[in-house]
Every structure is written in structure tokens, then in C-alpha cells.
Design a protein around this motif. Sequence first.
Motif, PDB file in Angstrom:
ATOM      1  N   GLN A 264      13.987 -38.604 -19.020  1.00 30.57           N
ATOM      2  CA  GLN A 264      13.126 -37.469 -19.355  1.00 30.57           C
ATOM      3  C   GLN A 264      11.634 -37.766 -19.241  1.00 30.57           C
ATOM      4  OE1 GLN A 264      14.317 -36.223 -23.298  1.00 30.57           O
ATOM      5  NE2 GLN A 264      16.455 -35.897 -22.702  1.00 30.57           N
ATOM      6  N   HIS A 265      11.266 -39.053 -19.063  1.00 28.88           N
ATOM      7  CA  HIS A 265       9.845 -39.401 -19.125  1.00 28.88           C
ATOM      8  C   HIS A 265       9.391 -40.186 -17.898  1.00 28.88           C
ATOM      9  CE1 HIS A 265       9.408 -38.084 -23.316  1.00 28.88           C
ATOM     10  NE2 HIS A 265      10.639 -38.536 -23.470  1.00 28.88           N
ATOM     11  N   THR A 266       8.098 -40.100 -17.624  1.00 27.96           N
ATOM     12  CA  THR A 266       7.493 -40.867 -16.538  1.00 27.96           C
ATOM     13  C   THR A 266       7.330 -42.321 -16.985  1.00 27.96           C
ATOM     14  OG1 THR A 266       5.227 -40.496 -17.303  1.00 27.96           O
ATOM     15  CG2 THR A 266       6.199 -38.809 -15.864  1.00 27.96           C
ATOM     16  N   PRO A 267       7.184 -43.246 -16.038  1.00 30.13           N
ATOM     17  CA  PRO A 267       6.950 -44.654 -16.419  1.00 30.13           C
ATOM     18  C   PRO A 267       5.733 -44.818 -17.334  1.00 30.13           C
ATOM     19  CG  PRO A 267       7.527 -44.516 -14.116  1.00 30.13           C
ATOM     20  CD  PRO A 267       7.369 -43.100 -14.589  1.00 30.13           C
ATOM     21  N   THR A 376       7.213 -33.817 -24.916  1.00 28.94           N
ATOM     22  CA  THR A 376       8.491 -33.683 -24.217  1.00 28.94           C
ATOM     23  C   THR A 376       9.657 -33.879 -25.180  1.00 28.94           C
ATOM     24  OG1 THR A 376       7.529 -34.485 -22.148  1.00 28.94           O
ATOM     25  CG2 THR A 376       9.921 -34.591 -22.351  1.00 28.94           C
ATOM     26  N   LEU A 377       9.580 -34.917 -26.011  1.00 27.61           N
ATOM     27  CA  LEU A 377      10.634 -35.180 -26.991  1.00 27.61           C
ATOM     28  C   LEU A 377      10.823 -33.996 -27.924  1.00 27.61           C
ATOM     29  CD1 LEU A 377       9.988 -38.909 -27.998  1.00 27.61           C
ATOM     30  CD2 LEU A 377      12.083 -37.991 -27.000  1.00 27.61           C
ATOM     31  N   SER A 378       9.726 -33.448 -28.415  1.00 28.35           N
ATOM     32  CA  SER A 378       9.796 -32.333 -29.349  1.00 28.35           C
ATOM     33  C   SER A 378      10.437 -31.115 -28.700  1.00 28.35           C
ATOM     34  CB  SER A 378       8.390 -31.990 -29.848  1.00 28.35           C
ATOM     35  OG  SER A 378       8.428 -30.869 -30.703  1.00 28.35           O
ATOM     36  N   ALA A 379      10.012 -30.804 -27.474  1.00 30.31           N
ATOM     37  CA  ALA A 379      10.551 -29.634 -26.771  1.00 30.31           C
ATOM     38  C   ALA A 379      12.032 -29.819 -26.450  1.00 30.31           C
ATOM     39  CB  ALA A 379       9.752 -29.376 -25.506  1.00 30.31           C
ATOM     40  N   LYS A 380      12.405 -31.007 -25.965  1.00 30.24           N
ATOM     41  CA  LYS A 380      13.796 -31.275 -25.601  1.00 30.24           C
ATOM     42  C   LYS A 380      14.715 -31.282 -26.825  1.00 30.24           C
ATOM     43  CE  LYS A 380      13.370 -32.246 -21.089  1.00 30.24           C
ATOM     44  NZ  LYS A 380      14.113 -31.556 -20.007  1.00 30.24           N
ATOM     45  N   ASN A 381      14.218 -31.800 -27.962  1.00 28.36           N
ATOM     46  CA  ASN A 381      15.041 -31.932 -29.160  1.00 28.36           C
ATOM     47  C   ASN A 381      14.977 -30.718 -30.068  1.00 28.36           C
ATOM     48  OD1 ASN A 381      15.621 -34.464 -28.206  1.00 28.36           O
ATOM     49  ND2 ASN A 381      14.307 -35.553 -29.642  1.00 28.36           N
ATOM     50  N   LEU A 382      14.247 -29.666 -29.663  1.00 29.94           N
ATOM     51  CA  LEU A 382      14.083 -28.445 -30.469  1.00 29.94           C
ATOM     52  C   LEU A 382      13.546 -28.768 -31.859  1.00 29.94           C
ATOM     53  CD1 LEU A 382      17.324 -26.444 -29.523  1.00 29.94           C
ATOM     54  CD2 LEU A 382      15.028 -26.231 -28.554  1.00 29.94           C
TER      55      LEU A 382
END
Length: 409
Positions: A264-267, A376-382
Motif C-alpha cells: 500500500q505504500h511507496t518506498p 493512507t493507513l487511516s483511509a484504508k483502515n477506515l
Amino acid sequence: MDQDTIKYLLMGIISLSFIFEKTISFLNVRRKTGPVPGTLEEYLDEKKLKRSKQYQNTNYYFGLVSGLFTFALTLVFLQFGFFGWLDEWLRQFGFSDLVLSIAYFGVLFIGSDILSIPFDYYHTFRIEAEYGFNNTTVRTFFADKIKGYLLSIVVGGTLLFVLLWLVLEIGNDFWWIFWLISALFIVLVNQFYSALILPLFNKLTPLKDGELKNTILNYAQSVGFSLENVFIIDGSKRSSKANAFFSGIGKRKKVVLYDTLIEQHTPDELVAVLAHEIGHYKKGHIKTGLVTGILQTGIILYLLSLVIFNEQISFALGGNISSIHLNIVGFTMLVSPLSMILGIGMNLISRKHEYEADDFAKLTYAGKPLAEALKTLSAKNLSDINPHPLYVFVNYSHPPLLSRLKRLE
């Protein structure tokens, strides 16, 4: 206090704890999220924000139902003396005091876990699946249960045996000896968890040579952090949620990244996440957590030593004679308010540590990629982007997302 006073005190403590917990959960779930913050516009829209709130609501009502079940069952057991009845029933088999206590806790553990299975199953295969998080198969679900039982028998059973033996052989002074044993156990678990326990449930694979590994190792070297053990865990085996954690001290320290995190993340974001984890180590948070955990254990054990032989607690739980195991069960209920207070204190320290680790990552690497990773983590994990302050104060081990972004950006 006489047995009736203790019984109603226990029921009062359990009731007030339940009411307090569900009240702050209600305040949190009823709190309006408001419009999408400007800093999250690239990651969230109104539709995703609404779905996030629905996820919070669903978990709240599920927790309310499961909590009511446990709460009501505990009150019934106290009112009608079930805890004492179980003690009396087991005594007919002629066990020694030590074996009787172990058998008592074994029955309680198995019984409570069996009752929780329908709730765990529903949460995994209905709620988590409905929101796109569940990757667990039915086979994995029950395999985890069986492995958990075996681990509890081997590790938990051994510790329980040592505790009960010390109580029966030494008396009230058991607490400081078992405290030393517990402290050693906590340190060993921290050192060997990812090497001995975690592989029972997940597969750990060394990060392959390549650009990401080279970037990580170069960063670690730049901040004077010797790092050889970077592992990928197959977290996607159970959930699509992503995470990372740090384990061990000294030569056994290692960083573990979820495979979902890498997907889910860039390097650049991954190195920033790693910088945050290294920040915990460089700031001494790992050792601080160990010390505070050991101190907390010592406080609880000392308090237990004051009531371990109080026969009125056994009678309050419906026992006909004084029993160590009944007194321990009653003590866990009596001490729950203190446990909550200690938990709040630990969360305060933890949130402070998270800010410090963020600052470390920002100063030694960059704040922007860490902020992007958090978004990204927040959006993906609701995740809940606007939790109630009281709920945060009591339950959050990490600061709310917007608070972290404000410092990073």
C-alpha cells in the motif's frame, strides 16, 4: 467487610465500569465527523468518510451486545454464587489444593473462550468481511484457536502453576518472588516473541535484497542504528489492514513490516514508517515500556498479597470454604478500577512516545512521507479521524490522526 458487602461491592464495580466504558463509547460514536479535512482530501471523500463512520457504528453496536452479554452473565454468576458452585463441584474429585486451583482456572478459561467464539466468528466473518478487511479462512480461524489453547496451557499454565505453588508454600510473601519471575518472563517475551511465538501463527520472511532494503539499511546506518533483521510478515493471511512493529533489544532487535504495508505504500513512505519505529528504540521507549510494565505488575501482585487469604472474598463469590482461586477471581474484579487508571496512565505515556517517534522520523528522514503513510493507513483502515477527546484520553495508545499530521506538516 463481610461477604454480602463484598459481593455487592463487586457487582457495583462491574456495573460502574461497564456503564463508564459504554458511555464514552457512545459519546465517541455519536460525535460528528464534520467535512473532510483539507489535508485528507486526496485520500478521503464524503462517501469514504461516511463508510468509515458506519464501520465505527457497527463495531460500537457489536461491542455493546457482546459487552452486555458478558456483563449480565458475570452479574448472574455473582448473584447466584456460580463461582463458588464450580469450586464445590471440582472438590468432589479429590484434587490437591494446587491441582484444584489449576483445574478451576482451566474450566473458567475454556468456558469463557467457548462462549466468546460465536462473537469472534461473527466479528471476523461478518463485520470485517462486510467492510473488506477479512482474509481469514474458517480453517485458519479455528487453527488459531487451537494454537492459542496450546500456548495458554504451556506458557500460561506454567506461570499459573508457579504462582499458586508460591502462594501455597510461602504465603503472603509470594508476591515479590513471583514479581521477579514475571519481570524475567516479560523481558524474555520481548526478546523472543518474534522468533518463537509469532511463527506459530504467521510466516516471517527476510526482506529481499533490492532498492527498498538498501534504502532502509542506509537510513539505519545514518542514524547509528545497527539493523540486520528486517522481516515481512504475512499479515494479509488474516486481514487487509496494515501495520509495522519493533521487537527485541540489543542484537535480537528486529523490525517487522506487514506485507499489506509494503503493497500500500511507496518506498519513501516505508522508510519513514521504519524511521518512526527506530525512533521508539533510539528514544528509549522500548525499555521504558518494559520498566513500566514490570512496575505495574509489581503493584498488582502486592495488592493481591493483601487479600489472597481473605476468606470473605471466597464467601462473597458463593464458596463454602476459603479458596485461593476464588480470592484471585474476586481480586481481579476489585482491582479493575485501578487497572483502568493504570491503563490510562500507560496510554498517556504511549501517546507522548508516538509524538516523539514522529518527531525523530521528521528530523532524521522527513515528515511528509510519514504523514502520507499515516493518511493512507487511516483511509484504508477506515479509522476514526475525529474521535471524542474523552474516548481518546481513556482508550487511545496513539494520538488521533489529525493531531499527528498537525505536528508533522
